[in-house]
Design an enzyme around this catalytic site. Sequence first.
Site, PDB file in Angstrom:
ATOM      1  NE  ARG A   8      -4.300  -1.761   1.879  1.00  0.00           N
ATOM      2  CZ  ARG A   8      -4.435  -3.261   2.130  1.00  0.00           C
ATOM      3  NH1 ARG A   8      -3.232  -3.676   2.872  1.00  0.00           N
ATOM      4  NH2 ARG A   8      -5.332  -3.889   1.956  1.00  0.00           N
ATOM      5  CG  ASN A   9       5.686   2.561   0.132  1.00  0.00           C
ATOM      6  OD1 ASN A   9       5.783   3.590  -0.708  1.00  0.00           O
ATOM      7  ND2 ASN A   9       6.814   2.495   0.905  1.00  0.00           N
ATOM      8  NE  ARG A  10      -2.263   6.643  -2.507  1.00  0.00           N
ATOM      9  CZ  ARG A  10      -3.006   7.288  -1.575  1.00  0.00           C
ATOM     10  NH1 ARG A  10      -2.251   8.569  -0.843  1.00  0.00           N
ATOM     11  NH2 ARG A  10      -3.973   7.166  -1.161  1.00  0.00           N
ATOM     12  CG  ASP A  69      11.726  -6.994   3.035  1.00  0.00           C
ATOM     13  OD1 ASP A  69      11.145  -5.799   3.134  1.00  0.00           O
ATOM     14  OD2 ASP A  69      12.390  -7.563   3.693  1.00  0.00           O
ATOM     15  CB  SER A  70      14.391  -3.368  -0.963  1.00  0.00           C
ATOM     16  OG  SER A  70      13.021  -2.494  -0.530  1.00  0.00           O
ATOM     17  N   GLY A 151      12.946   6.520   1.565  1.00  0.00           N
ATOM     18  CA  GLY A 151      13.714   5.678   2.551  1.00  0.00           C
ATOM     19  C   GLY A 151      15.056   6.328   2.844  1.00  0.00           C
TER      20      GLY A 151
END
Length: 196
Positions: A8-10, A69-70, A151
Site C-alpha cells: 500500500r506504499n504509494r 523487500d528491500s 527511504g
Amino acid sequence: MELVVATRNRKKVEELKRLLEGMPVMLYTLDDFPGCPEVAEDADTFEGNAVKKATAAAACTGRPAIADDSGLEVYALNGAPGVMSARYAGPGADDGKNIEKLLSEMKGIKDRRARFICIIALAFPDGRVETFEGYVEGRIGREPKGSGGFGYDPVFYPAGHDRTFAEMDPTQKDALSHRGKALNGLKGYIEGRLAR
C-alpha cells in the site's frame, strides 16, 4: 497478465509502475483488494519477507502477486539496518528518523561503504514462487541531500556517482537501483512466459 503489487506504499507503487512501463501487465495494488490482510514483515531475510507478502496476496486475490523487500546494509554496522531498514528507529518511525539514527550510529566511522538490496517475489495462486534479486553498492553520506526518492535515498551515493539517489531524477535512479535490477529479472521472466 494481471499482477497484484502486494503493498500500500504509494511511492513504491509509483516506482514499480515506472519500471514496468511498456510491459503487457495490468497492475493492481492491495488498495484494490481492501479485504486482504496486512502481512507482518517478521522474517529474518529480505527473501523471506518478500515471499511471505507475495504468497499472502496471491492467495487472497486469486491472481499472481509481486512483493519486494528491500533495505540498506552498512558494512561497518555488520549489515544493519538490514531487514529492519524501515523500522530502524523503532515502530512507526518515518524516513527522517531512520536516517537520523543511521547517521548517529555512523558518527566517527570512516568506512562508509554500504549496499542496497532488493528481493522481488512473484507468487502464483497455486503456490509457485519465483524470486529475483538486485544490489547496488555505494556509500553513506554525512548528511541528507536531495528531495527525491524515499527511504535512505538522501544519504546513499551509488558507486561512481557524486549525487545521492534523492538528488537524481527518477529515470537515472531506476537505471542504477537495486529495485530496477531485480525488476529486470522479473521482466525477463514475464517476457519468457508470454512468449511461450
